[in-house]
Design a protein around this motif. Structure first.
Motif, mmCIF file in Angstrom:
data_model
loop_
_atom_site.group_PDB
_atom_site.id
_atom_site.type_symbol
_atom_site.label_atom_id
_atom_site.label_comp_id
_atom_site.label_asym_id
_atom_site.label_seq_id
_atom_site.Cartn_x
_atom_site.Cartn_y
_atom_site.Cartn_z
ATOM 1 N N GLU A 72 0.177 -1.296 0.493
ATOM 2 C CA GLU A 72 -0.161 -0.106 -0.173
ATOM 3 C C GLU A 72 1.323 1.214 0.040
ATOM 4 O O GLU A 72 0.189 2.514 -0.352
ATOM 5 N N ASP A 73 2.218 1.047 1.059
ATOM 6 C CA ASP A 73 2.799 2.415 0.915
ATOM 7 C C ASP A 73 3.817 2.505 -0.827
ATOM 8 O O ASP A 73 3.422 3.949 -0.945
ATOM 9 N N GLU A 74 3.703 1.703 -1.228
ATOM 10 C CA GLU A 74 4.600 1.570 -2.461
ATOM 11 C C GLU A 74 3.434 2.101 -3.742
ATOM 12 O O GLU A 74 3.884 3.224 -4.318
ATOM 13 N N SER A 75 2.444 1.913 -3.405
ATOM 14 C CA SER A 75 1.390 2.678 -4.324
ATOM 15 C C SER A 75 1.081 3.797 -3.901
ATOM 16 O O SER A 75 1.053 4.999 -4.692
ATOM 17 N N ARG A 76 0.833 4.222 -2.900
ATOM 18 C CA ARG A 76 0.700 5.407 -2.554
ATOM 19 C C ARG A 76 2.506 6.607 -2.935
ATOM 20 O O ARG A 76 1.819 7.650 -3.731
ATOM 21 N N ALA A 102 4.162 5.666 -5.772
ATOM 22 C CA ALA A 102 4.230 6.164 -7.032
ATOM 23 C C ALA A 102 3.242 6.917 -7.769
ATOM 24 O O ALA A 102 3.504 7.413 -8.267
ATOM 25 N N GLN A 103 1.567 7.177 -6.815
ATOM 26 C CA GLN A 103 0.821 7.728 -6.889
ATOM 27 C C GLN A 103 1.367 9.504 -6.344
ATOM 28 O O GLN A 103 1.546 10.348 -7.164
ATOM 29 N N ASN A 104 2.063 9.478 -5.314
ATOM 30 C CA ASN A 104 2.392 10.651 -4.847
ATOM 31 C C ASN A 104 3.586 11.624 -5.677
ATOM 32 O O ASN A 104 3.937 12.460 -6.047
ATOM 33 N N ARG A 105 4.217 10.419 -6.526
ATOM 34 C CA ARG A 105 5.416 10.670 -7.205
ATOM 35 C C ARG A 105 4.922 11.253 -8.535
ATOM 36 O O ARG A 105 5.460 12.577 -9.917
ATOM 37 N N ILE A 106 4.033 10.838 -8.965
ATOM 38 C CA ILE A 106 2.893 11.586 -10.797
ATOM 39 C C ILE A 106 2.230 12.771 -9.672
ATOM 40 O O ILE A 106 2.775 13.562 -11.096
ATOM 41 N N THR A 107 1.832 13.178 -9.088
ATOM 42 C CA THR A 107 1.168 14.329 -8.574
ATOM 43 C C THR A 107 2.228 15.744 -8.396
ATOM 44 O O THR A 107 2.384 16.378 -8.599
#
Length: 69
Positions: free
Chosen positions: A19-23, A25-30
């Motif tokens: 879950e932390d990794e997916s979060r 990854a989303q933060n890197r995009i945002t």
């Protein structure tokens, strides 16, 4: 009939890491964009909004009938 033994503590840690990794990854995009990329996106959004507003029809209030008083 015996199933595999699962260590729940390790399973929870594994799930939390995923879950932390997916979060992350989303933060890197945002948030992982340069200032010029953010400005370009903002300018594009402004342009799209202006074009959308330019194509709108004017809304008029319905005319209320006069009582004759």
């Amino acid at each position: 009939m015996s199933g595999d033994v699962v260590n729940l503590r390790q399973a929870r840690k594994r799930r939390k890491r995923a879950e932390d990794e997916s979060r992350a990854a989303q933060n890197r995009i945002t948030f992982g964009r340069t200032k010029s990329e953010k400005q370009a996106t903002s300018a594009l959004n402004t342009l799209v909004d202006r074009r959308l507003e330019a194509g709108r029809r004017e809304t008029t209030e319905p005319v209320k009938p006069d009582d004759g008083n």
